[in-house]
Each structure stands twice: as C-alpha cells, then as structure tokens.
Design a protein around this motif. Structure first.
Motif, PDB file in Angstrom:
ATOM      1  N   ALA A 154       0.821  -1.208   0.000  1.00  0.00           N
ATOM      2  CA  ALA A 154       0.000   0.000   0.000  1.00  0.00           C
ATOM      3  C   ALA A 154       0.856   1.259   0.000  1.00  0.00           C
ATOM      4  CB  ALA A 154      -0.926   0.000   1.217  1.00  0.00           C
ATOM      5  N   VAL A 155       2.067   1.145   0.532  1.00  0.00           N
ATOM      6  CA  VAL A 155       3.060   2.213   0.552  1.00  0.00           C
ATOM      7  C   VAL A 155       4.337   1.626  -0.034  1.00  0.00           C
ATOM      8  CG1 VAL A 155       4.536   3.550   2.113  1.00  0.00           C
ATOM      9  CG2 VAL A 155       2.069   3.515   2.472  1.00  0.00           C
ATOM     10  N   ASP A 156       5.133   2.460  -0.676  1.00  0.00           N
ATOM     11  CA  ASP A 156       6.302   1.955  -1.391  1.00  0.00           C
ATOM     12  C   ASP A 156       7.610   2.101  -0.628  1.00  0.00           C
ATOM     13  OD1 ASP A 156       4.605   1.523  -3.730  1.00  0.00           O
ATOM     14  OD2 ASP A 156       4.558   3.709  -3.814  1.00  0.00           O
ATOM     15  N   ALA A 157       7.642   3.029   0.349  1.00  0.00           N
ATOM     16  CA  ALA A 157       8.870   3.251   1.111  1.00  0.00           C
ATOM     17  C   ALA A 157       8.531   3.903   2.446  1.00  0.00           C
ATOM     18  CB  ALA A 157       9.845   4.138   0.333  1.00  0.00           C
ATOM     19  N   ALA A 158       9.378   3.638   3.432  1.00  0.00           N
ATOM     20  CA  ALA A 158       9.261   4.260   4.752  1.00  0.00           C
ATOM     21  C   ALA A 158      10.654   4.502   5.278  1.00  0.00           C
ATOM     22  CB  ALA A 158       8.469   3.378   5.710  1.00  0.00           C
ATOM     23  N   ALA A 159      10.824   5.568   6.055  1.00  0.00           N
ATOM     24  CA  ALA A 159      12.152   5.882   6.577  1.00  0.00           C
ATOM     25  C   ALA A 159      12.031   6.635   7.891  1.00  0.00           C
ATOM     26  CB  ALA A 159      12.947   6.714   5.570  1.00  0.00           C
ATOM     27  N   GLU A 160      12.949   6.332   8.806  1.00  0.00           N
ATOM     28  CA  GLU A 160      13.043   7.049  10.078  1.00  0.00           C
ATOM     29  C   GLU A 160      14.512   7.205  10.450  1.00  0.00           C
ATOM     30  OE1 GLU A 160       9.955   6.267  13.254  1.00  0.00           O
ATOM     31  OE2 GLU A 160       9.735   4.466  12.022  1.00  0.00           O
ATOM     32  N   PRO A 161      14.911   8.378  10.983  1.00  0.00           N
ATOM     33  CA  PRO A 161      16.324   8.657  11.222  1.00  0.00           C
ATOM     34  C   PRO A 161      16.867   8.158  12.538  1.00  0.00           C
ATOM     35  CG  PRO A 161      15.038  10.600  11.715  1.00  0.00           C
ATOM     36  CD  PRO A 161      14.065   9.572  11.213  1.00  0.00           C
ATOM     37  N   GLU A 162      15.984   7.812  13.497  1.00  0.00           N
ATOM     38  CA  GLU A 162      16.473   7.373  14.800  1.00  0.00           C
ATOM     39  C   GLU A 162      15.484   6.383  15.409  1.00  0.00           C
ATOM     40  OE1 GLU A 162      18.083   9.172  19.058  1.00  0.00           O
ATOM     41  OE2 GLU A 162      17.194  10.513  17.572  1.00  0.00           O
ATOM     42  N   LEU A 163      15.943   5.158  15.636  1.00  0.00           N
ATOM     43  CA  LEU A 163      15.101   4.108  16.183  1.00  0.00           C
ATOM     44  C   LEU A 163      15.932   3.201  17.088  1.00  0.00           C
ATOM     45  CD1 LEU A 163      13.160   3.048  12.962  1.00  0.00           C
ATOM     46  CD2 LEU A 163      12.143   4.171  14.948  1.00  0.00           C
ATOM     47  N   GLU A 164      15.255   2.522  18.001  1.00  0.00           N
ATOM     48  CA  GLU A 164      15.895   1.514  18.836  1.00  0.00           C
ATOM     49  C   GLU A 164      15.703   0.136  18.213  1.00  0.00           C
ATOM     50  OE1 GLU A 164      17.743   2.219  21.351  1.00  0.00           O
ATOM     51  OE2 GLU A 164      17.210   4.342  21.587  1.00  0.00           O
ATOM     52  N   LEU A 165      16.511  -0.806  18.656  1.00  0.00           N
ATOM     53  CA  LEU A 165      16.424  -2.172  18.128  1.00  0.00           C
ATOM     54  C   LEU A 165      15.022  -2.734  18.287  1.00  0.00           C
ATOM     55  CD1 LEU A 165      17.675  -4.806  17.046  1.00  0.00           C
ATOM     56  CD2 LEU A 165      18.396  -5.313  19.404  1.00  0.00           C
ATOM     57  N   TYR A 166      14.402  -2.539  19.445  1.00  0.00           N
ATOM     58  CA  TYR A 166      13.073  -3.105  19.688  1.00  0.00           C
ATOM     59  C   TYR A 166      11.986  -2.430  18.858  1.00  0.00           C
ATOM     60  CZ  TYR A 166      13.468   0.722  23.112  1.00  0.00           C
ATOM     61  OH  TYR A 166      13.712   1.936  23.716  1.00  0.00           O
ATOM     62  N   ASP A 167      12.270  -1.229  18.333  1.00  0.00           N
ATOM     63  CA  ASP A 167      11.325  -0.573  17.419  1.00  0.00           C
ATOM     64  C   ASP A 167      11.293  -1.256  16.058  1.00  0.00           C
ATOM     65  OD1 ASP A 167      10.617   1.575  19.184  1.00  0.00           O
ATOM     66  OD2 ASP A 167      12.489   2.596  18.641  1.00  0.00           O
ATOM     67  N   MET A 168      12.404  -1.896  15.679  1.00  0.00           N
ATOM     68  CA  MET A 168      12.579  -2.361  14.304  1.00  0.00           C
ATOM     69  C   MET A 168      12.561  -3.861  14.113  1.00  0.00           C
ATOM     70  SD  MET A 168      15.608   0.167  12.905  1.00  0.00           S
ATOM     71  CE  MET A 168      16.675   0.042  14.351  1.00  0.00           C
ATOM     72  N   ALA A 169      13.036  -4.605  15.112  1.00  0.00           N
ATOM     73  CA  ALA A 169      13.338  -6.026  14.886  1.00  0.00           C
ATOM     74  C   ALA A 169      12.162  -6.793  14.306  1.00  0.00           C
ATOM     75  CB  ALA A 169      13.799  -6.670  16.195  1.00  0.00           C
ATOM     76  N   ALA A 170      10.973  -6.634  14.861  1.00  0.00           N
ATOM     77  CA  ALA A 170       9.821  -7.410  14.382  1.00  0.00           C
ATOM     78  C   ALA A 170       9.403  -7.014  12.978  1.00  0.00           C
ATOM     79  CB  ALA A 170       8.640  -7.237  15.342  1.00  0.00           C
ATOM     80  N   LEU A 171       9.752  -5.810  12.564  1.00  0.00           N
ATOM     81  CA  LEU A 171       9.338  -5.324  11.254  1.00  0.00           C
ATOM     82  C   LEU A 171      10.148  -5.953  10.129  1.00  0.00           C
ATOM     83  CD1 LEU A 171       9.312  -1.505  12.161  1.00  0.00           C
ATOM     84  CD2 LEU A 171       7.508  -3.196  12.588  1.00  0.00           C
ATOM     85  N   VAL A 172      11.407  -6.269  10.421  1.00  0.00           N
ATOM     86  CA  VAL A 172      12.341  -6.675   9.370  1.00  0.00           C
ATOM     87  C   VAL A 172      11.887  -7.922   8.613  1.00  0.00           C
ATOM     88  CG1 VAL A 172      14.690  -7.440   8.886  1.00  0.00           C
ATOM     89  CG2 VAL A 172      14.295  -5.531  10.445  1.00  0.00           C
ATOM     90  N   PRO A 173      11.617  -9.055   9.280  1.00  0.00           N
ATOM     91  CA  PRO A 173      11.225 -10.232   8.500  1.00  0.00           C
ATOM     92  C   PRO A 173       9.901 -10.064   7.778  1.00  0.00           C
ATOM     93  CG  PRO A 173      11.019 -10.670  10.857  1.00  0.00           C
ATOM     94  CD  PRO A 173      11.713  -9.357  10.725  1.00  0.00           C
ATOM     95  N   ILE A 174       9.011  -9.234   8.311  1.00  0.00           N
ATOM     96  CA  ILE A 174       7.732  -9.028   7.629  1.00  0.00           C
ATOM     97  C   ILE A 174       7.950  -8.293   6.309  1.00  0.00           C
ATOM     98  CG2 ILE A 174       5.434  -7.988   7.809  1.00  0.00           C
ATOM     99  CD1 ILE A 174       5.675  -8.350  10.864  1.00  0.00           C
ATOM    100  N   VAL A 175       8.776  -7.253   6.334  1.00  0.00           N
ATOM    101  CA  VAL A 175       9.076  -6.516   5.102  1.00  0.00           C
ATOM    102  C   VAL A 175       9.850  -7.387   4.121  1.00  0.00           C
ATOM    103  CG1 VAL A 175      10.397  -4.589   4.131  1.00  0.00           C
ATOM    104  CG2 VAL A 175       8.985  -4.236   6.165  1.00  0.00           C
ATOM    105  N   THR A 176      10.873  -8.078   4.597  1.00  0.00           N
ATOM    106  CA  THR A 176      11.733  -8.824   3.671  1.00  0.00           C
ATOM    107  C   THR A 176      11.043 -10.077   3.127  1.00  0.00           C
ATOM    108  OG1 THR A 176      12.816  -9.943   5.538  1.00  0.00           O
ATOM    109  CG2 THR A 176      13.843  -7.932   4.707  1.00  0.00           C
ATOM    110  N   GLU A 177      10.266 -10.760   3.964  1.00  0.00           N
ATOM    111  CA  GLU A 177       9.547 -11.942   3.475  1.00  0.00           C
ATOM    112  C   GLU A 177       8.432 -11.554   2.501  1.00  0.00           C
ATOM    113  OE1 GLU A 177       9.837 -15.317   3.885  1.00  0.00           O
ATOM    114  OE2 GLU A 177      11.783 -15.012   4.869  1.00  0.00           O
TER     115      GLU A 177
END
Length: 259
Positions: A201-224
């Motif tokens: 539904a969206v083609d790109a997202a970006a954030e300049p400052e995040l913690e590990l726990y903000d991102m970890a769960a997102l990674v496999p969902i985006v890449t898979e």
C-alpha cells in the motif's frame, strides 16, 4: 535450514494474551502514565504487557535471551527475543488506535521471526524466515503479503513519522527534497509505515532514529514480503539505529537521496 514455525506459533499465543490486556487498558480512566529519563511516556499497560511476554518466554523458551524496551536485557545465548510491548505509546495514552505489540526472535545476527499485533486496528502481521509474510486474525485465516512494483520515486508513496528527527540529524533538507519528488507522502508513523510497505500500500518508509526493539519485528515481515530493510548506511537489518524500508526496487535511489 532451521525452521521457526513453533516460535511463530508461540509469538501468536503470547500476542493473544497481550492484546487482551492492552485493549482493557486502552482509554482506561485510571491509566497511569509517567515520563522515562529520555522524556518518553510509559504507562502501566506497557510494563504489564512486557511482564506478560517475559513470563511466557521464561516458561517456554527459558534458554533464550530477552531484550525489551521497559526492562532491558536478560539471559544469554544466540537466540534473543526482542520485544516492544506497546510501540506507539504516545498514541496509546492519547486514545489514538495506531499502536502495536512487537515480538521478534533473532537467531545470531538475523531476525528470523517477527509479529506485529495492533488490536485497536483489528490487524496483525507476521513472518518467519523462509515462509513468507502474512496478515490476518490467526495463522489459519491469513493473506500473504507482497510489496508493490512501483519502480520510480516520482510514482512512489512515502511514509514517515516526523520531521524533527531528520532536522536533528542534519538531513531535513535532503528528506524534504525526497518528499517533494515522490507522488505522495503521509506520516502514518511507527510500525504502521512498515506494515503498509509489506502490504504494497506504501512503497517506502524511513526514520532517522530508532531503537532495536522498534525495528526487529518489522524486518522479517518486510523482507519476506519481497522488500528491503536496511539502515541509512545500507546495512541490512535492524542494527543501525535507523531504518529505510522499501519494495526493493526503490531502495538504492532512496538511500542515495538520504545519504
């Protein structure tokens, strides 16, 4: 190749219980909210949600380490559960329904399971290594996710959280230039930006400052789902303190514009 189906099923079981708790505290008149040392809010719902997750994991995965937003790191080992009990606490405490529980499993330096549960939106997303990304109400009632095929920045929809972080990083002008060149920008924010990338539904997202726990769960969902998730320097995964997620086709160009 190891499989992580049992770990994913466990994440769903945990999320079911956490959802019941967080929804019972959402808009509660007696919700207690405090400021942490970094001036971000934390509620009693955040802390109890993380305690629920840790309790489940200590019983079911006692040899695994845990990294959480509210109670830090515990245990040792190559397998680490990385959790954010409520991503979007500012939304949660103000009655905005865009918040979620994030549960991830990292095996070594690779995040192999990710689950994002947003009960106030009635949505859940998940993925395990090699099994695709999915959204639905349960493992048995789900739709597979695929990123978009938009290949030009001028045709792309870009999501972000705020502008202040880009200003603090000294990259506000570069980010604003990017927003001007895209077809559409919206600040969906937090986890939702990345789930929308995974959905196409969206083609790109970006954030300049995040913690590990903000991102970890997102990674496999985006890449898979077929997308790409890196830090701003192009390093894959959630380890760089910031994030760029795209459908893959746009990734190099967007990184270049934000460098």
């Amino acid at each position: 190749m190891p499989t992580y189906d049992d770990d994913l099923r466990l994440a769903h079981v945990i999320a079911d219980q956490v959802d019941s708790h967080t929804m019972s505290r959402f808009k509660a008149l007696d919700l207690t909210v405090e400021s942490k040392p970094d001036n971000t809010p934390v509620s009693d719902a955040d802390r109890t949600a993380e305690e629920i997750i840790r309790s489940h994991l200590s019983r079911a995965r006692g040899r695994d380490a845990i990294v959480g937003e509210e109670f830090g790191e515990s245990g040792h080992g190559a397998r680490r559960w990385i959790i954010d009990p409520i991503d979007g606490t500012k939304n949660f405490v103000r009655g905005v329904p865009v918040w979620a529980t994030l549960i991830a499993l990292a095996d070594g330096d690779e995040v192999v399971v990710g689950l994002v549960s947003a009960p106030a939106l009635g949505r859940r997303w998940w993925a395990a290594k090699g099994t695709g990304a999915w959204s639905g109400r349960s493992l048995a009632a789900a739709n597979r996710l695929h990123v978009s095929k938009v290949a030009k920045v001028e045709d792309a929809s870009l999501s972000y959280s705020s502008l202040s972080g880009w200003e603090e990083r000294g990259q506000l002008d570069a980010f604003l230039d990017l927003t001007r060149e895209t077809w559409r920008t919206r600040a969906y924010g937090d986890f939702w930006s990345y789930m929308l990338v995974a959905e196409g539904a969206v083609d790109a997202a970006a954030e300049p400052e995040l913690e590990l726990y903000d991102m970890a769960a997102l990674v496999p969902i985006v890449t898979e789902a077929g997308g790409t998730f890196t830090s701003l320097d192009g390093s894959p995964g959630p380890w760089g303190g910031n994030a760029v997620a795209t459908n893959g086709l746009l990734h190099d160009e967007i990184l270049g514009r934000l460098s």
